[in-house]
Design a protein around this motif. Structure first.
Motif, PDB file in Angstrom:
ATOM      1  N   ARG A 168       0.829  -1.129  -0.078  1.00 33.24           N
ATOM      2  CA  ARG A 168      -0.092  -0.019  -0.027  1.00 33.24           C
ATOM      3  C   ARG A 168       1.053   1.336  -0.023  1.00 33.24           C
ATOM      4  NH1 ARG A 168      -3.253   1.487   4.044  1.00 33.24           N
ATOM      5  NH2 ARG A 168      -4.741   2.372   2.567  1.00 33.24           N
ATOM      6  N   PHE A 169       1.593   1.240   0.873  1.00 34.24           N
ATOM      7  CA  PHE A 169       2.811   2.231   0.668  1.00 34.24           C
ATOM      8  C   PHE A 169       3.570   2.622  -0.479  1.00 34.24           C
ATOM      9  CE2 PHE A 169       7.194   4.080   2.016  1.00 34.24           C
ATOM     10  CZ  PHE A 169       6.664   5.478   2.410  1.00 34.24           C
ATOM     11  N   ARG A 170       3.992   1.327  -1.236  1.00 31.02           N
ATOM     12  CA  ARG A 170       4.494   1.395  -2.340  1.00 31.02           C
ATOM     13  C   ARG A 170       3.623   2.006  -3.475  1.00 31.02           C
ATOM     14  NH1 ARG A 170       4.573  -1.716  -6.824  1.00 31.02           N
ATOM     15  NH2 ARG A 170       3.133  -3.409  -5.850  1.00 31.02           N
ATOM     16  N   LEU A 171       2.567   1.883  -3.447  1.00 33.63           N
ATOM     17  CA  LEU A 171       1.414   2.244  -4.367  1.00 33.63           C
ATOM     18  C   LEU A 171       1.063   3.579  -4.043  1.00 33.63           C
ATOM     19  CD1 LEU A 171      -0.660  -0.854  -4.870  1.00 33.63           C
ATOM     20  CD2 LEU A 171       0.761  -0.050  -6.444  1.00 33.63           C
ATOM     21  N   GLY A 172       1.649   4.380  -3.113  1.00 28.30           N
ATOM     22  CA  GLY A 172       1.115   5.606  -2.577  1.00 28.30           C
ATOM     23  C   GLY A 172      -0.125   5.647  -2.099  1.00 28.30           C
ATOM     24  N   LEU A 173      -0.624   4.708  -1.455  1.00 25.21           N
ATOM     25  CA  LEU A 173      -1.913   4.697  -0.959  1.00 25.21           C
ATOM     26  C   LEU A 173      -1.795   4.981   0.625  1.00 25.21           C
ATOM     27  CD1 LEU A 173      -3.357   1.602  -2.987  1.00 25.21           C
ATOM     28  CD2 LEU A 173      -3.777   4.120  -3.261  1.00 25.21           C
ATOM     29  N   SER A 174      -0.814   4.972   1.236  1.00 28.03           N
ATOM     30  CA  SER A 174      -0.795   5.178   2.617  1.00 28.03           C
ATOM     31  C   SER A 174       0.434   6.144   2.880  1.00 28.03           C
ATOM     32  CB  SER A 174      -0.433   3.742   3.436  1.00 28.03           C
ATOM     33  OG  SER A 174      -0.221   4.059   4.690  1.00 28.03           O
ATOM     34  N   ALA A 175       0.495   6.741   3.791  1.00 24.51           N
ATOM     35  CA  ALA A 175       1.430   7.669   4.400  1.00 24.51           C
ATOM     36  C   ALA A 175       2.672   6.990   5.111  1.00 24.51           C
ATOM     37  CB  ALA A 175       1.105   9.038   4.849  1.00 24.51           C
ATOM     38  N   SER A 176       2.399   5.851   5.441  1.00 25.53           N
ATOM     39  CA  SER A 176       3.220   5.320   6.351  1.00 25.53           C
ATOM     40  C   SER A 176       3.205   3.656   5.722  1.00 25.53           C
ATOM     41  CB  SER A 176       2.854   5.073   7.830  1.00 25.53           C
ATOM     42  OG  SER A 176       3.400   4.125   8.712  1.00 25.53           O
ATOM     43  N   PRO A 177       4.559   2.926   6.130  1.00 21.55           N
ATOM     44  CA  PRO A 177       4.537   1.509   5.607  1.00 21.55           C
ATOM     45  C   PRO A 177       3.905   0.600   6.920  1.00 21.55           C
ATOM     46  CG  PRO A 177       6.559   2.282   6.470  1.00 21.55           C
ATOM     47  CD  PRO A 177       5.876   3.300   6.405  1.00 21.55           C
ATOM     48  N   ASP A 178       3.400   1.154   8.056  1.00 23.64           N
ATOM     49  CA  ASP A 178       2.893   0.582   9.055  1.00 23.64           C
ATOM     50  C   ASP A 178       1.403  -0.100   8.899  1.00 23.64           C
ATOM     51  OD1 ASP A 178       5.071   1.185  10.597  1.00 23.64           O
ATOM     52  OD2 ASP A 178       4.394   2.836  11.448  1.00 23.64           O
ATOM     53  N   TRP A 179       0.988  -1.101   9.515  1.00 29.37           N
ATOM     54  CA  TRP A 179      -0.365  -1.603   8.972  1.00 29.37           C
ATOM     55  C   TRP A 179      -1.372  -0.571   9.736  1.00 29.37           C
ATOM     56  CZ3 TRP A 179      -2.718  -4.679   6.190  1.00 29.37           C
ATOM     57  CH2 TRP A 179      -3.958  -5.178   6.451  1.00 29.37           C
ATOM     58  N   GLN A 180      -2.394  -0.605   8.775  1.00 31.09           N
ATOM     59  CA  GLN A 180      -3.611   0.167   9.116  1.00 31.09           C
ATOM     60  C   GLN A 180      -4.702  -0.550   8.775  1.00 31.09           C
ATOM     61  OE1 GLN A 180      -2.884   3.684   6.781  1.00 31.09           O
ATOM     62  NE2 GLN A 180      -3.552   4.881   8.733  1.00 31.09           N
ATOM     63  N   ASP A 181      -5.724  -0.918   9.599  1.00 32.40           N
ATOM     64  CA  ASP A 181      -7.171  -1.787   9.077  1.00 32.40           C
ATOM     65  C   ASP A 181      -7.714  -1.306   7.837  1.00 32.40           C
ATOM     66  OD1 ASP A 181      -6.466  -3.842  11.164  1.00 32.40           O
ATOM     67  OD2 ASP A 181      -8.239  -3.010  12.646  1.00 32.40           O
ATOM     68  N   LEU A 182      -8.170  -2.239   7.124  1.00 31.66           N
ATOM     69  CA  LEU A 182      -8.704  -1.834   5.845  1.00 31.66           C
ATOM     70  C   LEU A 182     -10.161  -2.124   5.851  1.00 31.66           C
ATOM     71  CD1 LEU A 182      -6.311  -3.435   3.420  1.00 31.66           C
ATOM     72  CD2 LEU A 182      -6.247  -1.184   4.249  1.00 31.66           C
ATOM     73  N   ALA A 183     -11.021  -1.336   5.135  1.00 28.72           N
ATOM     74  CA  ALA A 183     -12.550  -1.492   4.891  1.00 28.72           C
ATOM     75  C   ALA A 183     -12.700  -1.476   3.263  1.00 28.72           C
ATOM     76  CB  ALA A 183     -13.057  -0.224   5.589  1.00 28.72           C
ATOM     77  N   PRO A 184     -13.831  -2.102   3.036  1.00 28.03           N
ATOM     78  CA  PRO A 184     -14.878  -2.492   3.653  1.00 28.03           C
ATOM     79  C   PRO A 184     -14.899  -4.024   4.339  1.00 28.03           C
ATOM     80  CG  PRO A 184     -15.595  -2.504   1.556  1.00 28.03           C
ATOM     81  CD  PRO A 184     -14.083  -2.099   1.617  1.00 28.03           C
ATOM     82  N   ASP A 185     -16.019  -4.589   4.970  1.00 23.86           N
ATOM     83  CA  ASP A 185     -16.174  -5.961   5.368  1.00 23.86           C
ATOM     84  C   ASP A 185     -16.567  -6.695   4.017  1.00 23.86           C
ATOM     85  OD1 ASP A 185     -15.801  -5.155   7.927  1.00 23.86           O
ATOM     86  OD2 ASP A 185     -17.843  -5.265   8.452  1.00 23.86           O
ATOM     87  N   VAL A 186     -17.338  -6.289   3.209  1.00 25.10           N
ATOM     88  CA  VAL A 186     -17.700  -6.923   2.027  1.00 25.10           C
ATOM     89  C   VAL A 186     -17.804  -6.174   0.815  1.00 25.10           C
ATOM     90  CG1 VAL A 186     -19.985  -8.008   1.237  1.00 25.10           C
ATOM     91  CG2 VAL A 186     -19.476  -8.240   3.612  1.00 25.10           C
ATOM     92  N   MET A 187     -17.485  -6.780  -0.113  1.00 22.78           N
ATOM     93  CA  MET A 187     -17.495  -6.248  -1.720  1.00 22.78           C
ATOM     94  C   MET A 187     -18.304  -6.993  -2.665  1.00 22.78           C
ATOM     95  SD  MET A 187     -13.430  -5.134  -2.089  1.00 22.78           S
ATOM     96  CE  MET A 187     -13.729  -4.135  -3.644  1.00 22.78           C
ATOM     97  N   ARG A 188     -18.980  -6.102  -3.260  1.00 16.58           N
ATOM     98  CA  ARG A 188     -19.702  -6.577  -4.612  1.00 16.58           C
ATOM     99  C   ARG A 188     -19.364  -5.947  -5.687  1.00 16.58           C
ATOM    100  NH1 ARG A 188     -23.181  -7.341  -0.258  1.00 16.58           N
ATOM    101  NH2 ARG A 188     -23.887  -9.534   0.093  1.00 16.58           N
ATOM    102  N   ALA A 189     -17.956  -6.422  -6.127  1.00 16.70           N
ATOM    103  CA  ALA A 189     -17.343  -5.884  -7.466  1.00 16.70           C
ATOM    104  C   ALA A 189     -16.849  -6.692  -8.366  1.00 16.70           C
ATOM    105  CB  ALA A 189     -16.250  -5.006  -7.170  1.00 16.70           C
ATOM    106  N   PRO A 190     -17.747  -6.974  -9.419  1.00 21.13           N
ATOM    107  CA  PRO A 190     -17.505  -7.992 -10.593  1.00 21.13           C
ATOM    108  C   PRO A 190     -16.121  -7.981 -11.098  1.00 21.13           C
ATOM    109  CG  PRO A 190     -19.676  -7.175 -11.016  1.00 21.13           C
ATOM    110  CD  PRO A 190     -19.188  -6.134  -9.700  1.00 21.13           C
TER     111      PRO A 190
END
Length: 290
Positions: free
Chosen positions: A97-119
Motif C-alpha cells: 500500500r505504501f509502495r502504491l502511494g495509498l498510505s503515508a506510512s508502511p505500518d499496518w492500518q486496518d482496511l475497509a469494507p467488510d464485504v465487496m460486490r465488485a465483479p
C-alpha cells in the motif's frame, strides 16, 4: 464431503491460498488470523460474522478480514457453498500500500469494507487463484500476478478506524498472544494483570476481542501451530511447542477453528512433509490444568 486444497510456496512466504469446493459440512468456531484475508464466494451462500456485524453473502461476493478480528463463516442449513480464501502477511501488504502511494506510512492500518460486490475485482481474484494453483507457473510470475491484483484491489479499499481498546486490556492481549501464548496463565493471574475482576475481564475481553481470554489463548496457540506446520515441523512438535498438552488436543482445536486437521493442512500443498513417526506420537507433555 468438504474438500480443502491449500497453495503456498516457500519462495513466496507472504501469501497462502485455500480453496474449498464443497463447504456444506464445514463448521468453524469463532477465530482470527494473523494475516489480512480476502474470501471469494464461488458458489452458494453463507453467513459471515465479523466481530459484531452479520452479513449474508452469496456467489460473487468478496469478504475482507483484518488481522486479529474475530470472525466466522458457515454454510446456511447445508446449502451448497464453495469459496476461495487468500491470506496475506499484514506487514508485507502494508508495504505494498505504501509502495502504491495509498498510505503515508508502511505500518499496518486496518482496511475497509467488510464485504465487496465488485465483479471486476471478483473475476480478477478468480484469475489470480488459477495462476497461483498452476503448478507450471514460476514463482516470479505468480508474484507478479499477485501484485497486479493488488494494484486493482487496494485503491478500492479505505482505511478503517482502529478499535478503541482499553490500554490494560490491549497489553494483556499482547502478552497472551506473544511469546507467552504457549504458557499456562490462570484467569486470576490475567485479571490481576488487567486490574479487573475475573467476571469483568471475561465480559470486557469478549466485548473487544470477540472471544473469552481462554478462547483467545487457544486461538493464538493454533496460529502458532499452523505457522510451525508451514515451516515443516512435525505435528507433535507443533502441538507441544504451541502450548498444547498433547497432539490430540492440538488436533481437536485446530479442526474446530480451521475446519480441517493439521495433517490435512500440511499435506494439501507444498513439498510433502513426513507425519510424526510412531515414536513421536507417544511424546507427552504434562497435562495442563482444566
Amino acid at each position: 464431503m468438504s474438500q480443502s486444497v491449500f497453495w503456498r510456496d516457500p519462495v513466496l512466504p507472504f501469501v497462502e491460498l485455500r480453496q474449498v469446493e464443497d463447504g456444506r459440512s464445514l463448521c468453524y468456531a469463532p477465530h482470527s488470523h494473523l494475516e489480512w484475508s480476502m474470501g471469494a464466494i464461488t458458489r452458494g451462500e453463507s453467513t459471515f460474522v465479523l466481530t459484531d456485524r452479520v452479513h449474508q453473502v452469496e456467489a460473487g461476493t468478496l469478504v475482507c478480514i483484518n488481522p486479529d478480528r474475530m470472525h466466522v463463516c458457515n454454510p446456511i442449513e447445508g446449502r451448497p457453498w464453495a469459496y476461495l480464501m487468500l491470506y496475506l502477511d499484514a506487514r508485507w501488504l502494508a508495504a505494498q500500500r505504501f509502495r502504491l502511494g495509498l498510505s503515508a506510512s508502511p505500518d499496518w492500518q486496518d482496511l475497509a469494507p467488510d464485504v465487496m460486490r465488485a465483479p471486476e475485482v471478483f473475476n480478477a481474484f478468480l484469475s489470480l487463484a488459477a495462476r497461483l494453483f498452476d503448478p507450471g507457473l514460476p514463482a516470479a510470475a505468480k508474484e507478479n500476478a499477485l501484485l497486479d491484483f493488488l494494484a486493482l484491489l487496494l485503491p478500492r479499499l479505505g482505511t478503517a478506524e482502529a478499535p478503541d481498546i482499553p490500554a490494560k486490556l490491549e497489553a494483556l492481549a499482547d502478552y497472551l498472544g506473544g511469546d507467552h501464548a504457549a504458557a499456562d496463565m490462570s484467569l486470576e493471574a490475567m485479571s490481576r494483570r488487567a486490574g479487573v475482576s475475573p467476571g469483568h475481564l471475561i465480559r470486557r475481553f469478549k466485548q473487544h476481542f470477540g472471544m473469552t481470554p481462554h478462547a483467545y489463548v487457544i486461538n493464538r496457540r493454533v496460529q502458532r501451530g499452523q505457522r510451525a506446520l508451514r515451516q515443516g515441523r512435525a505435528i507433535v512438535d507443533a502441538a507441544l511447542d504451541s502450548g498444547f498438552a498433547d497432539q490430540p488436543h492440538f488436533q481437536r482445536m485446530f479442526k474446530r477453528l480451521l475446519a480441517l486437521t493439521p495433517r490435512q493442512y500440511r499435506r494439501s500443498s507444498g513439498p510433502q512433509q513426513k507425519d510424526a513417526a510412531p515414536g513421536e506420537q507417544g511424546r507427552q507433555a504434562p497435562v495442563e490444568p482444566a
